[in-house]
Design a protein around this motif. Sequence first.
Motif, PDB file in Angstrom:
ATOM      1  N   GLN A 100       0.846  -1.201   0.000  1.00 28.71           N
ATOM      2  CA  GLN A 100       0.000   0.000   0.000  1.00 28.71           C
ATOM      3  C   GLN A 100       0.870   1.235   0.000  1.00 28.71           C
ATOM      4  OE1 GLN A 100      -2.326  -1.370   3.697  1.00 28.71           O
ATOM      5  NE2 GLN A 100      -2.199   0.817   4.036  1.00 28.71           N
ATOM      6  N   GLY A 101       0.251   2.416   0.104  1.00 24.07           N
ATOM      7  CA  GLY A 101       0.990   3.667  -0.058  1.00 24.07           C
ATOM      8  C   GLY A 101       2.111   3.856   0.947  1.00 24.07           C
ATOM      9  N   ARG A 102       1.852   3.519   2.197  1.00 25.91           N
ATOM     10  CA  ARG A 102       2.860   3.773   3.229  1.00 25.91           C
ATOM     11  C   ARG A 102       4.110   2.928   3.032  1.00 25.91           C
ATOM     12  NH1 ARG A 102      -1.099   2.605   7.966  1.00 25.91           N
ATOM     13  NH2 ARG A 102      -2.461   3.336   6.304  1.00 25.91           N
ATOM     14  N   ALA A 103       3.986   1.781   2.381  1.00 24.28           N
ATOM     15  CA  ALA A 103       5.163   0.954   2.103  1.00 24.28           C
ATOM     16  C   ALA A 103       6.014   1.659   1.047  1.00 24.28           C
ATOM     17  CB  ALA A 103       4.737  -0.424   1.631  1.00 24.28           C
ATOM     18  N   ASN A 186      -4.883  17.389  -1.714  1.00 17.94           N
ATOM     19  CA  ASN A 186      -4.303  17.534  -0.389  1.00 17.94           C
ATOM     20  C   ASN A 186      -5.241  16.947   0.671  1.00 17.94           C
ATOM     21  OD1 ASN A 186      -2.580  18.382   1.635  1.00 17.94           O
ATOM     22  ND2 ASN A 186      -3.428  20.449   1.695  1.00 17.94           N
ATOM     23  N   ASN A 187      -5.043  15.686   0.991  1.00 17.39           N
ATOM     24  CA  ASN A 187      -5.947  14.945   1.881  1.00 17.39           C
ATOM     25  C   ASN A 187      -6.105  15.620   3.239  1.00 17.39           C
ATOM     26  OD1 ASN A 187      -7.391  13.047   3.318  1.00 17.39           O
ATOM     27  ND2 ASN A 187      -6.015  11.349   2.936  1.00 17.39           N
ATOM     28  N   SER A 188      -4.989  15.833   3.940  1.00 21.34           N
ATOM     29  CA  SER A 188      -5.075  16.377   5.304  1.00 21.34           C
ATOM     30  C   SER A 188      -5.504  17.842   5.307  1.00 21.34           C
ATOM     31  CB  SER A 188      -3.742  16.235   6.017  1.00 21.34           C
ATOM     32  OG  SER A 188      -3.356  14.884   5.993  1.00 21.34           O
ATOM     33  N   PHE A 215       5.329  13.237  -6.435  1.00 22.34           N
ATOM     34  CA  PHE A 215       3.915  13.413  -6.122  1.00 22.34           C
ATOM     35  C   PHE A 215       3.475  12.343  -5.148  1.00 22.34           C
ATOM     36  CE2 PHE A 215       4.361  15.308 -10.342  1.00 22.34           C
ATOM     37  CZ  PHE A 215       3.785  16.548 -10.111  1.00 22.34           C
ATOM     38  N   ASP A 216       2.717  12.748  -4.131  1.00 23.59           N
ATOM     39  CA  ASP A 216       1.940  11.794  -3.356  1.00 23.59           C
ATOM     40  C   ASP A 216       0.634  11.747  -4.150  1.00 23.59           C
ATOM     41  OD1 ASP A 216       0.184  10.533  -1.660  1.00 23.59           O
ATOM     42  OD2 ASP A 216       1.007  11.433   0.150  1.00 23.59           O
ATOM     43  N   ALA A 217       0.535  10.731  -5.030  1.00 19.19           N
ATOM     44  CA  ALA A 217      -0.436  10.763  -6.133  1.00 19.19           C
ATOM     45  C   ALA A 217      -1.764  10.078  -5.822  1.00 19.19           C
ATOM     46  CB  ALA A 217       0.201  10.100  -7.363  1.00 19.19           C
ATOM     47  N   CYS A 218      -2.028   9.792  -4.546  1.00 19.81           N
ATOM     48  CA  CYS A 218      -3.203   8.977  -4.181  1.00 19.81           C
ATOM     49  C   CYS A 218      -4.489   9.377  -4.904  1.00 19.81           C
ATOM     50  CB  CYS A 218      -3.432   9.050  -2.678  1.00 19.81           C
ATOM     51  SG  CYS A 218      -2.053   8.347  -1.771  1.00 19.81           S
ATOM     52  N   ARG A 219      -4.728  10.683  -5.067  1.00 22.40           N
ATOM     53  CA  ARG A 219      -5.978  11.138  -5.705  1.00 22.40           C
ATOM     54  C   ARG A 219      -5.684  11.969  -6.942  1.00 22.40           C
ATOM     55  NH1 ARG A 219      -6.224  10.941  -0.438  1.00 22.40           N
ATOM     56  NH2 ARG A 219      -7.687   9.430   0.457  1.00 22.40           N
ATOM     57  N   PHE A 220      -4.770  11.456  -7.759  1.00 22.85           N
ATOM     58  CA  PHE A 220      -4.345  12.170  -8.971  1.00 22.85           C
ATOM     59  C   PHE A 220      -5.503  12.383  -9.940  1.00 22.85           C
ATOM     60  CE2 PHE A 220      -4.430   9.078 -12.414  1.00 22.85           C
ATOM     61  CZ  PHE A 220      -4.663   7.903 -11.706  1.00 22.85           C
ATOM     62  N   MET A 255       2.124   6.097  -4.375  1.00 22.24           N
ATOM     63  CA  MET A 255       0.708   5.950  -4.666  1.00 22.24           C
ATOM     64  C   MET A 255       0.085   4.883  -3.776  1.00 22.24           C
ATOM     65  SD  MET A 255      -1.895   6.675  -6.747  1.00 22.24           S
ATOM     66  CE  MET A 255      -3.503   5.925  -7.053  1.00 22.24           C
ATOM     67  N   SER A 256      -1.099   5.185  -3.274  1.00 21.64           N
ATOM     68  CA  SER A 256      -1.914   4.168  -2.636  1.00 21.64           C
ATOM     69  C   SER A 256      -3.005   3.797  -3.625  1.00 21.64           C
ATOM     70  CB  SER A 256      -2.541   4.724  -1.353  1.00 21.64           C
ATOM     71  OG  SER A 256      -3.523   3.825  -0.887  1.00 21.64           O
ATOM     72  N   ALA A 257      -2.960   2.574  -4.126  1.00 25.36           N
ATOM     73  CA  ALA A 257      -3.954   2.125  -5.110  1.00 25.36           C
ATOM     74  C   ALA A 257      -5.315   1.913  -4.465  1.00 25.36           C
ATOM     75  CB  ALA A 257      -3.477   0.858  -5.801  1.00 25.36           C
ATOM     76  N   LYS A 258      -5.372   2.073  -3.126  1.00 27.76           N
ATOM     77  CA  LYS A 258      -6.642   1.965  -2.404  1.00 27.76           C
ATOM     78  C   LYS A 258      -7.485   3.223  -2.584  1.00 27.76           C
ATOM     79  CE  LYS A 258      -6.213  -0.031   1.633  1.00 27.76           C
ATOM     80  NZ  LYS A 258      -5.749  -0.329   3.021  1.00 27.76           N
ATOM     81  N   LYS A 259      -6.940   4.235  -3.208  1.00 28.34           N
ATOM     82  CA  LYS A 259      -7.669   5.488  -3.463  1.00 28.34           C
ATOM     83  C   LYS A 259      -8.037   5.496  -4.954  1.00 28.34           C
ATOM     84  CE  LYS A 259      -5.934   6.212   0.715  1.00 28.34           C
ATOM     85  NZ  LYS A 259      -4.709   6.941   0.937  1.00 28.34           N
ATOM     86  N   ASP A 260      -7.354   6.340  -5.747  1.00 31.84           N
ATOM     87  CA  ASP A 260      -7.709   6.403  -7.164  1.00 31.84           C
ATOM     88  C   ASP A 260      -7.179   5.208  -7.977  1.00 31.84           C
ATOM     89  OD1 ASP A 260      -9.309   8.598  -6.930  1.00 31.84           O
ATOM     90  OD2 ASP A 260      -7.890  10.045  -7.741  1.00 31.84           O
TER      91      ASP A 260
HETATM   92  C1  LIG Z   1      -3.865   7.001   2.064  1.00 33.52           C
HETATM   93  C2  LIG Z   1      -2.774   7.957   1.846  1.00 33.52           C
HETATM   94  C3  LIG Z   1      -1.443   7.575   2.023  1.00 33.52           C
HETATM   95  C4  LIG Z   1      -1.023   6.204   2.547  1.00 33.52           C
HETATM   96  O1  LIG Z   1      -1.513   5.150   1.787  1.00 33.52           O
HETATM   97  P1  LIG Z   1      -1.936   3.745   2.465  1.00 33.52           P
HETATM   98  O2  LIG Z   1      -2.318   2.907   1.306  1.00 33.52           O
HETATM   99  O3  LIG Z   1      -3.023   4.002   3.422  1.00 33.52           O
HETATM  100  O4  LIG Z   1      -0.716   3.222   3.158  1.00 33.52           O
HETATM  101  C5  LIG Z   1      -0.464   8.514   1.743  1.00 33.52           C
HETATM  102  N1  LIG Z   1      -0.782   9.752   1.350  1.00 33.52           N
HETATM  103  C6  LIG Z   1      -2.048  10.158   1.172  1.00 33.52           C
HETATM  104  C7  LIG Z   1      -2.342  11.546   0.704  1.00 33.52           C
HETATM  105  C8  LIG Z   1      -3.092   9.284   1.421  1.00 33.52           C
HETATM  106  O5  LIG Z   1      -4.344   9.695   1.260  1.00 33.52           O
END
Ligand SMILES: *Cc1c(COP(=O)(O)O)cnc(C)c1O
Length: 450
Positions: A100-103, A186-188, A215-220, A255-260
Amino acid sequence: MPVKTIIEPFRIKSVEPIRWTTRAQREQLLKAAHYNLFLLHADDVLIDLLTDSGTGAMSTHQWAAVMEGDESYAGSRSFDRFRSSVQDIVGYTHVIPTHQGRAAERILFGVACKKGDVVPNNTHFDTTRANVEFVGAEAVDLLIPEGRQPSLSYPFKGNMDVAALEALIARVGRERVPLVMLTVTNNSGGGQPVSMENVRAVSAVCKRHNIPLYFDACRFAENAWFIKLREPGYEGKTPKEIAQEMFRYGDGCTMSAKKDGMANIGGFLCTNNDILAQQEKDLLILTEGYPTYGGLAGRDLEAIAIGIQEALQEDYLRYRIASTAYLGNHISAGGVPIVQPPGGHAIYIDARAFLPHIPSEQFPGVALAAELYLEGGIRSVEIGTLMFAGAAQMDLVRLAMPRRVYTQSHVDYLVEVILEVYRKRESIKGMRLTYEAPFLRHFTAHLEPH
Ligand SMILES: *Cc1c(COP(=O)(O)O)cnc(C)c1O
Protein backbone atom coordinates in the motif's frame (compact mmCIF):
# COMPACT_ATOMS: atom_id res chain seq x y z
CA MET A 1 -33.71 20.98 -22.46
CA PRO A 2 -30.79 18.70 -21.64
CA VAL A 3 -31.26 16.66 -18.46
CA LYS A 4 -29.18 18.11 -15.62
CA THR A 5 -29.47 15.42 -12.93
CA ILE A 6 -26.18 13.61 -12.39
CA ILE A 7 -26.75 9.94 -11.61
CA GLU A 8 -24.57 7.07 -10.43
CA PRO A 9 -22.96 5.85 -13.70
CA PHE A 10 -23.43 2.16 -12.83
CA ARG A 11 -26.08 -0.35 -11.84
CA ILE A 12 -25.69 -2.68 -8.89
CA LYS A 13 -24.93 -6.34 -9.45
CA SER A 14 -24.03 -7.52 -5.97
CA VAL A 15 -25.29 -6.06 -2.69
CA GLU A 16 -23.90 -6.02 0.83
CA PRO A 17 -26.43 -5.58 3.66
CA ILE A 18 -25.78 -2.91 6.30
CA ARG A 19 -26.90 -3.22 9.92
CA TRP A 20 -28.92 -0.91 12.17
CA THR A 21 -28.25 -0.54 15.88
CA THR A 22 -30.26 1.37 18.50
CA ARG A 23 -28.99 4.50 20.18
CA ALA A 24 -28.73 2.59 23.48
CA GLN A 25 -26.56 -0.05 21.80
CA ARG A 26 -24.37 2.61 20.25
CA GLU A 27 -23.81 4.24 23.64
CA GLN A 28 -22.49 0.92 24.97
CA LEU A 29 -20.44 0.21 21.86
CA LEU A 30 -18.85 3.67 21.89
CA LYS A 31 -17.88 3.36 25.53
CA ALA A 32 -16.36 -0.07 24.90
CA ALA A 33 -14.38 1.44 22.00
CA HIS A 34 -13.00 4.16 24.33
CA TYR A 35 -14.65 6.83 22.17
CA ASN A 36 -12.19 6.02 19.37
CA LEU A 37 -14.14 5.06 16.24
CA PHE A 38 -11.15 3.09 14.89
CA LEU A 39 -11.81 0.62 17.73
CA LEU A 40 -15.43 -0.07 16.71
CA HIS A 41 -16.49 -3.24 14.97
CA ALA A 42 -17.39 -2.41 11.36
CA ASP A 43 -20.59 -4.47 11.76
CA ASP A 44 -21.75 -1.93 14.33
CA VAL A 45 -21.46 0.93 11.82
CA LEU A 46 -24.38 1.80 9.51
CA ILE A 47 -22.62 4.16 7.08
CA ASP A 48 -18.86 3.94 7.15
CA LEU A 49 -17.09 7.14 6.14
CA LEU A 50 -13.95 6.40 8.14
CA THR A 51 -11.94 6.37 4.95
CA ASP A 52 -12.14 6.16 1.17
CA SER A 53 -9.07 3.92 1.32
CA GLY A 54 -9.57 0.41 -0.02
CA THR A 55 -13.32 0.67 0.61
CA GLY A 56 -14.44 1.20 -2.99
CA ALA A 57 -16.54 -1.16 -5.10
CA MET A 58 -14.69 -2.85 -7.94
CA SER A 59 -16.20 -2.97 -11.42
CA THR A 60 -17.22 -6.07 -13.39
CA HIS A 61 -14.08 -5.50 -15.51
CA GLN A 62 -11.91 -5.55 -12.43
CA TRP A 63 -13.51 -8.72 -11.08
CA ALA A 64 -13.08 -10.40 -14.45
CA ALA A 65 -9.41 -9.38 -14.44
CA VAL A 66 -8.99 -10.84 -10.95
CA MET A 67 -9.56 -14.27 -12.50
CA GLU A 68 -6.79 -13.53 -15.02
CA GLY A 69 -4.27 -12.95 -12.22
CA ASP A 70 -0.94 -14.63 -12.85
CA GLU A 71 0.44 -15.69 -9.50
CA SER A 72 3.95 -16.50 -10.72
CA TYR A 73 6.57 -15.38 -8.20
CA ALA A 74 8.77 -13.66 -10.79
CA GLY A 75 8.04 -12.12 -14.18
CA SER A 76 4.26 -12.50 -14.04
CA ARG A 77 2.01 -11.40 -16.89
CA SER A 78 -0.04 -9.45 -14.33
CA PHE A 79 2.98 -7.35 -13.43
CA ASP A 80 3.50 -6.45 -17.10
CA ARG A 81 -0.11 -5.33 -17.39
CA PHE A 82 0.14 -3.38 -14.14
CA ARG A 83 3.36 -1.65 -15.19
CA SER A 84 2.06 -0.71 -18.66
CA SER A 85 -1.14 0.72 -17.23
CA VAL A 86 0.69 2.76 -14.58
CA GLN A 87 3.35 3.94 -17.03
CA ASP A 88 0.69 4.97 -19.54
CA ILE A 89 -0.44 7.55 -16.97
CA VAL A 90 2.67 8.53 -14.99
CA GLY A 91 5.35 8.03 -17.65
CA TYR A 92 8.11 7.18 -15.12
CA THR A 93 10.85 4.63 -15.91
CA HIS A 94 10.57 2.46 -12.80
CA VAL A 95 7.29 1.17 -11.36
CA ILE A 96 7.70 -0.67 -8.07
CA PRO A 97 4.58 -2.36 -6.64
CA THR A 98 4.03 -2.20 -2.86
CA HIS A 99 1.30 -3.53 -0.58
CA GLN A 100 0.00 0.00 0.00
CA GLY A 101 0.99 3.67 -0.06
CA ARG A 102 2.86 3.77 3.23
CA ALA A 103 5.16 0.95 2.10
CA ALA A 104 6.08 3.09 -0.91
CA GLU A 105 6.75 6.00 1.49
CA ARG A 106 8.80 3.86 3.85
CA ILE A 107 10.98 2.67 0.97
CA LEU A 108 11.33 6.09 -0.67
CA PHE A 109 12.25 7.93 2.54
CA GLY A 110 14.36 5.00 3.76
CA VAL A 111 16.50 5.27 0.63
CA ALA A 112 16.39 8.99 -0.26
CA CYS A 113 16.38 10.61 3.21
CA LYS A 114 18.59 10.68 6.27
CA LYS A 115 18.66 12.19 9.75
CA GLY A 116 18.72 15.99 9.69
CA ASP A 117 17.10 16.25 6.23
CA VAL A 118 14.05 18.43 5.60
CA VAL A 119 11.15 17.31 3.40
CA PRO A 120 8.73 20.02 2.20
CA ASN A 121 5.18 19.07 1.17
CA ASN A 122 2.01 21.10 0.69
CA THR A 123 0.65 19.05 3.62
CA HIS A 124 2.07 15.73 4.72
CA PHE A 125 -0.49 12.99 5.16
CA ASP A 126 -0.19 11.27 8.58
CA THR A 127 1.70 8.18 7.34
CA THR A 128 3.91 10.36 5.14
CA ARG A 129 4.85 12.60 8.06
CA ALA A 130 5.47 9.56 10.28
CA ASN A 131 7.71 7.91 7.67
CA VAL A 132 9.75 11.11 7.18
CA GLU A 133 10.14 11.50 10.94
CA PHE A 134 10.95 7.80 11.37
CA VAL A 135 14.25 8.28 9.46
CA GLY A 136 15.04 11.34 11.61
CA ALA A 137 14.15 13.93 8.96
CA GLU A 138 11.85 16.90 9.43
CA ALA A 139 8.49 17.06 7.62
CA VAL A 140 7.56 20.67 6.78
CA ASP A 141 4.11 21.71 5.52
CA LEU A 142 4.16 24.69 3.15
CA LEU A 143 0.50 25.14 2.28
CA ILE A 144 -0.63 28.51 0.87
CA PRO A 145 -2.29 30.72 3.56
CA GLU A 146 -5.69 30.38 1.78
CA GLY A 147 -5.54 26.63 2.44
CA ARG A 148 -5.50 27.21 6.19
CA GLN A 149 -8.77 29.18 6.31
CA PRO A 150 -11.53 26.56 6.33
CA SER A 151 -14.43 28.84 5.36
CA LEU A 152 -12.61 30.61 2.54
CA SER A 153 -13.60 29.39 -0.90
CA TYR A 154 -10.66 29.33 -3.30
CA PRO A 155 -10.28 27.03 -6.31
CA PHE A 156 -6.87 25.52 -5.49
CA LYS A 157 -6.50 25.49 -1.73
CA GLY A 158 -4.08 22.57 -1.94
CA ASN A 159 -1.35 24.68 -3.57
CA MET A 160 2.13 24.90 -2.12
CA ASP A 161 3.45 28.30 -1.05
CA VAL A 162 6.22 28.66 -3.64
CA ALA A 163 7.89 31.63 -1.92
CA ALA A 164 7.97 29.69 1.35
CA LEU A 165 9.58 26.76 -0.49
CA GLU A 166 12.31 29.06 -1.88
CA ALA A 167 12.85 30.54 1.58
CA LEU A 168 13.08 27.10 3.21
CA ILE A 169 15.67 25.89 0.70
CA ALA A 170 17.68 29.09 1.21
CA ARG A 171 17.50 28.73 5.00
CA VAL A 172 18.39 25.05 5.43
CA GLY A 173 20.55 24.63 2.28
CA ARG A 174 19.90 22.50 -0.78
CA GLU A 175 21.93 19.53 0.59
CA ARG A 176 19.42 19.02 3.38
CA VAL A 177 16.41 18.82 1.04
CA PRO A 178 16.52 15.38 -0.62
CA LEU A 179 13.16 15.84 -2.37
CA VAL A 180 10.06 17.99 -2.49
CA MET A 181 6.63 16.41 -2.36
CA LEU A 182 3.22 17.57 -3.62
CA THR A 183 0.15 15.76 -2.33
CA VAL A 184 -2.65 15.68 -4.94
CA THR A 185 -5.31 16.23 -3.80
CA ASN A 186 -4.30 17.53 -0.39
CA ASN A 187 -5.95 14.94 1.88
CA SER A 188 -5.08 16.38 5.30
CA GLY A 189 -5.83 19.91 4.09
CA GLY A 190 -9.44 19.23 3.10
CA GLY A 191 -9.10 17.15 -0.09
CA GLN A 192 -8.31 20.35 -1.95
CA PRO A 193 -6.70 20.31 -5.38
CA VAL A 194 -3.34 21.62 -6.57
CA SER A 195 -3.39 23.64 -9.80
CA MET A 196 -1.23 22.83 -12.81
CA GLU A 197 0.18 26.35 -12.52
CA ASN A 198 1.34 25.57 -8.97
CA VAL A 199 2.79 22.20 -10.05
CA ARG A 200 4.72 24.04 -12.77
CA ALA A 201 5.99 26.70 -10.34
CA VAL A 202 7.08 24.14 -7.71
CA SER A 203 8.73 22.06 -10.44
CA ALA A 204 10.65 25.13 -11.67
CA VAL A 205 12.01 25.81 -8.16
CA CYS A 206 13.01 22.16 -7.81
CA LYS A 207 14.76 22.14 -11.20
CA ARG A 208 16.66 25.34 -10.37
CA HIS A 209 18.02 23.71 -7.20
CA ASN A 210 18.34 20.26 -8.77
CA ILE A 211 15.94 18.74 -6.20
CA PRO A 212 13.67 15.89 -7.34
CA LEU A 213 9.92 16.50 -7.19
CA TYR A 214 7.68 13.61 -6.12
CA PHE A 215 3.92 13.41 -6.12
CA ASP A 216 1.94 11.79 -3.36
CA ALA A 217 -0.44 10.76 -6.13
CA CYS A 218 -3.20 8.98 -4.18
CA ARG A 219 -5.98 11.14 -5.70
CA PHE A 220 -4.34 12.17 -8.97
CA ALA A 221 -7.57 11.54 -10.96
CA GLU A 222 -9.76 13.70 -8.72
CA ASN A 223 -7.08 16.41 -8.86
CA ALA A 224 -7.09 16.22 -12.67
CA TRP A 225 -10.89 16.62 -12.69
CA PHE A 226 -10.70 19.78 -10.56
CA ILE A 227 -8.08 21.20 -12.93
CA LYS A 228 -10.42 20.49 -15.85
CA LEU A 229 -13.30 22.21 -14.05
CA ARG A 230 -11.44 25.17 -12.58
CA GLU A 231 -8.20 25.99 -14.40
CA PRO A 232 -8.35 28.07 -17.60
CA GLY A 233 -6.96 26.23 -20.61
CA TYR A 234 -7.86 22.73 -19.38
CA GLU A 235 -11.61 22.60 -20.14
CA GLY A 236 -11.07 20.73 -23.40
CA LYS A 237 -8.51 18.23 -22.11
CA THR A 238 -9.33 14.74 -20.82
CA PRO A 239 -8.56 13.90 -17.17
CA LYS A 240 -5.93 11.48 -18.46
CA GLU A 241 -4.16 14.13 -20.53
CA ILE A 242 -4.19 16.43 -17.50
CA ALA A 243 -2.78 13.72 -15.21
CA GLN A 244 -0.09 12.85 -17.77
CA GLU A 245 0.95 16.49 -17.99
CA MET A 246 1.14 16.81 -14.22
CA PHE A 247 3.35 13.75 -13.80
CA ARG A 248 5.71 15.09 -16.50
CA TYR A 249 6.67 17.96 -14.17
CA GLY A 250 7.93 15.49 -11.54
CA ASP A 251 10.56 12.80 -11.15
CA GLY A 252 8.53 10.14 -9.38
CA CYS A 253 5.57 9.38 -7.16
CA THR A 254 4.19 7.34 -4.30
CA MET A 255 0.71 5.95 -4.67
CA SER A 256 -1.91 4.17 -2.64
CA ALA A 257 -3.95 2.13 -5.11
CA LYS A 258 -6.64 1.96 -2.40
CA LYS A 259 -7.67 5.49 -3.46
CA ASP A 260 -7.71 6.40 -7.16
CA GLY A 261 -6.36 2.93 -7.99
CA MET A 262 -9.96 1.77 -7.29
CA ALA A 263 -8.60 -1.39 -5.67
CA ASN A 264 -9.02 -2.80 -2.17
CA ILE A 265 -5.27 -3.09 -1.59
CA GLY A 266 -2.04 -2.04 -3.25
CA GLY A 267 0.26 0.81 -4.04
CA PHE A 268 3.38 1.69 -5.94
CA LEU A 269 6.50 3.78 -6.02
CA CYS A 270 7.81 5.30 -9.25
CA THR A 271 11.03 7.04 -10.12
CA ASN A 272 13.10 8.06 -13.12
CA ASN A 273 16.32 7.61 -11.12
CA ASP A 274 18.03 4.29 -11.99
CA ILE A 275 20.36 4.27 -8.98
CA LEU A 276 17.57 5.07 -6.52
CA ALA A 277 15.32 2.46 -8.15
CA GLN A 278 17.95 -0.24 -7.62
CA GLN A 279 18.26 0.63 -3.92
CA GLU A 280 14.48 0.75 -3.62
CA LYS A 281 14.10 -2.68 -5.19
CA ASP A 282 16.73 -4.08 -2.81
CA LEU A 283 14.80 -2.75 0.17
CA LEU A 284 11.55 -3.97 -1.41
CA ILE A 285 12.89 -7.52 -1.55
CA LEU A 286 13.82 -7.25 2.12
CA THR A 287 10.45 -6.01 3.37
CA GLU A 288 7.73 -6.37 0.70
CA GLY A 289 8.61 -9.03 -1.84
CA TYR A 290 10.10 -9.58 -5.27
CA PRO A 291 9.91 -6.48 -7.57
CA THR A 292 7.31 -8.06 -9.88
CA TYR A 293 4.73 -8.41 -7.10
CA GLY A 294 5.86 -6.23 -4.15
CA GLY A 295 3.64 -7.77 -1.49
CA LEU A 296 0.61 -8.09 -3.76
CA ALA A 297 -1.08 -11.05 -5.43
CA GLY A 298 -1.11 -11.12 -9.23
CA ARG A 299 -4.88 -10.62 -9.08
CA ASP A 300 -4.39 -7.37 -7.11
CA LEU A 301 -2.03 -6.08 -9.80
CA GLU A 302 -4.74 -6.85 -12.39
CA ALA A 303 -7.40 -4.98 -10.40
CA ILE A 304 -5.14 -1.93 -10.12
CA ALA A 305 -4.18 -2.00 -13.80
CA ILE A 306 -7.85 -1.59 -14.68
CA GLY A 307 -8.93 0.54 -11.72
CA ILE A 308 -6.37 3.28 -12.27
CA GLN A 309 -7.73 3.78 -15.79
CA GLU A 310 -11.37 3.66 -14.64
CA ALA A 311 -10.62 6.40 -12.10
CA LEU A 312 -9.92 8.72 -15.04
CA GLN A 313 -13.24 8.14 -16.83
CA GLU A 314 -15.22 11.35 -17.14
CA ASP A 315 -18.66 9.97 -16.24
CA TYR A 316 -17.19 8.43 -13.10
CA LEU A 317 -15.37 11.61 -12.03
CA ARG A 318 -18.41 13.80 -12.75
CA TYR A 319 -20.57 11.61 -10.47
CA ARG A 320 -17.84 11.23 -7.85
CA ILE A 321 -17.21 14.93 -7.38
CA ALA A 322 -20.93 15.80 -7.64
CA SER A 323 -21.95 13.35 -4.91
CA THR A 324 -19.31 14.63 -2.49
CA ALA A 325 -20.35 18.22 -3.24
CA TYR A 326 -24.04 17.28 -2.73
CA LEU A 327 -23.30 16.25 0.86
CA GLY A 328 -21.16 19.32 1.51
CA ASN A 329 -23.55 21.82 -0.02
CA HIS A 330 -26.59 20.45 1.82
CA ILE A 331 -25.05 20.48 5.30
CA SER A 332 -23.45 23.83 4.61
CA ALA A 333 -26.83 25.27 3.62
CA GLY A 334 -28.10 24.07 7.04
CA GLY A 335 -25.38 26.12 8.79
CA VAL A 336 -22.71 23.45 9.34
CA PRO A 337 -19.21 24.93 8.97
CA ILE A 338 -17.24 22.91 6.42
CA VAL A 339 -13.99 23.36 4.58
CA GLN A 340 -14.99 25.25 1.46
CA PRO A 341 -15.30 24.42 -1.32
CA PRO A 342 -16.18 20.69 -0.92
CA GLY A 343 -13.16 18.46 -1.55
CA GLY A 344 -12.90 15.54 -3.95
CA HIS A 345 -13.10 12.47 -1.75
CA ALA A 346 -14.49 13.89 1.46
CA ILE A 347 -16.30 16.62 3.31
CA TYR A 348 -14.44 18.10 6.24
CA ILE A 349 -16.49 19.62 9.05
CA ASP A 350 -14.69 22.41 10.90
CA ALA A 351 -15.07 21.06 14.45
CA ARG A 352 -13.61 24.18 16.11
CA ALA A 353 -16.33 26.30 14.49
CA PHE A 354 -19.04 23.64 15.04
CA LEU A 355 -18.16 23.33 18.76
CA PRO A 356 -16.67 26.70 19.75
CA HIS A 357 -17.19 25.88 23.44
CA ILE A 358 -14.69 22.98 23.28
CA PRO A 359 -10.99 24.04 23.30
CA SER A 360 -8.71 22.16 20.89
CA GLU A 361 -6.88 20.39 23.77
CA GLN A 362 -10.24 18.74 24.52
CA PHE A 363 -10.42 17.30 20.97
CA PRO A 364 -13.53 18.90 19.43
CA GLY A 365 -13.11 16.69 16.34
CA VAL A 366 -13.19 13.50 18.41
CA ALA A 367 -16.23 14.75 20.33
CA LEU A 368 -18.10 15.53 17.10
CA ALA A 369 -17.20 12.22 15.46
CA ALA A 370 -18.47 10.37 18.55
CA GLU A 371 -21.76 12.28 18.41
CA LEU A 372 -22.32 11.50 14.71
CA TYR A 373 -21.96 7.83 15.57
CA LEU A 374 -24.36 8.07 18.50
CA GLU A 375 -26.96 9.93 16.47
CA GLY A 376 -26.95 7.89 13.26
CA GLY A 377 -24.35 5.10 13.29
CA ILE A 378 -22.05 7.13 11.04
CA ARG A 379 -18.33 6.55 11.30
CA SER A 380 -16.05 9.48 10.43
CA VAL A 381 -12.51 10.38 11.46
CA GLU A 382 -10.89 13.24 13.33
CA ILE A 383 -8.08 15.03 11.51
CA GLY A 384 -6.79 17.45 14.09
CA THR A 385 -5.32 17.58 17.56
CA LEU A 386 -5.56 13.84 18.22
CA MET A 387 -3.95 12.97 14.88
CA PHE A 388 -1.27 15.67 14.71
CA ALA A 389 -0.97 16.92 18.35
CA GLY A 390 0.73 20.34 18.44
CA ALA A 391 1.22 20.41 14.65
CA ALA A 392 -2.56 20.51 14.03
CA GLN A 393 -3.58 23.73 12.31
CA MET A 394 -7.28 22.82 12.31
CA ASP A 395 -9.64 20.41 14.03
CA LEU A 396 -11.58 18.71 11.26
CA VAL A 397 -13.95 15.76 11.08
CA ARG A 398 -13.57 14.02 7.75
CA LEU A 399 -16.50 12.27 6.10
CA ALA A 400 -14.72 10.25 3.43
CA MET A 401 -16.82 8.85 0.60
CA PRO A 402 -15.95 5.30 -0.51
CA ARG A 403 -15.87 5.05 -4.31
CA ARG A 404 -19.02 3.71 -6.05
CA VAL A 405 -20.44 2.38 -2.74
CA TYR A 406 -23.21 4.62 -1.37
CA THR A 407 -26.19 6.03 -3.28
CA GLN A 408 -27.92 9.38 -3.07
CA SER A 409 -30.45 8.16 -0.46
CA HIS A 410 -27.54 7.23 1.81
CA VAL A 411 -26.25 10.76 1.36
CA ASP A 412 -29.70 12.22 2.17
CA TYR A 413 -29.65 10.19 5.40
CA LEU A 414 -26.19 11.61 6.26
CA VAL A 415 -27.43 15.15 5.73
CA GLU A 416 -30.36 14.57 8.09
CA VAL A 417 -28.20 13.07 10.86
CA ILE A 418 -25.54 15.78 10.64
CA LEU A 419 -28.13 18.57 10.78
CA GLU A 420 -29.72 16.95 13.83
CA VAL A 421 -26.35 16.86 15.62
CA TYR A 422 -25.83 20.49 14.63
CA ARG A 423 -29.10 21.42 16.35
CA LYS A 424 -27.87 19.74 19.57
CA ARG A 425 -24.30 21.04 19.36
CA GLU A 426 -24.30 23.00 22.62
CA SER A 427 -24.83 19.84 24.67
CA ILE A 428 -21.71 18.09 23.26
CA LYS A 429 -18.81 17.74 25.71
CA GLY A 430 -15.02 17.75 25.19
CA MET A 431 -12.77 14.68 25.53
CA ARG A 432 -9.75 13.69 27.57
CA LEU A 433 -7.01 11.20 26.60
CA THR A 434 -6.54 8.18 28.84
CA TYR A 435 -4.04 6.22 26.67
CA GLU A 436 -1.77 7.11 23.75
CA ALA A 437 0.90 5.28 21.69
CA PRO A 438 4.26 7.01 20.93
CA PHE A 439 3.43 7.57 17.22
CA LEU A 440 0.29 7.56 15.01
CA ARG A 441 -1.59 7.71 18.32
CA HIS A 442 -5.02 8.38 16.78
CA PHE A 443 -5.34 4.76 15.60
CA THR A 444 -5.26 3.30 19.11
CA ALA A 445 -5.88 6.16 21.57
CA HIS A 446 -8.40 5.78 24.40
CA LEU A 447 -10.55 8.76 25.43
CA GLU A 448 -13.40 9.63 27.72
CA PRO A 449 -15.83 12.57 27.90
CA HIS A 450 -15.01 15.48 30.20
C1 LIG B 1 -3.87 7.00 2.06
C2 LIG B 1 -2.77 7.96 1.85
C3 LIG B 1 -1.44 7.57 2.02
C4 LIG B 1 -1.02 6.20 2.55
O1 LIG B 1 -1.51 5.15 1.79
P1 LIG B 1 -1.94 3.74 2.47
O2 LIG B 1 -2.32 2.91 1.31
O3 LIG B 1 -3.02 4.00 3.42
O4 LIG B 1 -0.72 3.22 3.16
C5 LIG B 1 -0.46 8.51 1.74
N1 LIG B 1 -0.78 9.75 1.35
C6 LIG B 1 -2.05 10.16 1.17
C7 LIG B 1 -2.34 11.55 0.70
C8 LIG B 1 -3.09 9.28 1.42
O5 LIG B 1 -4.34 9.69 1.26
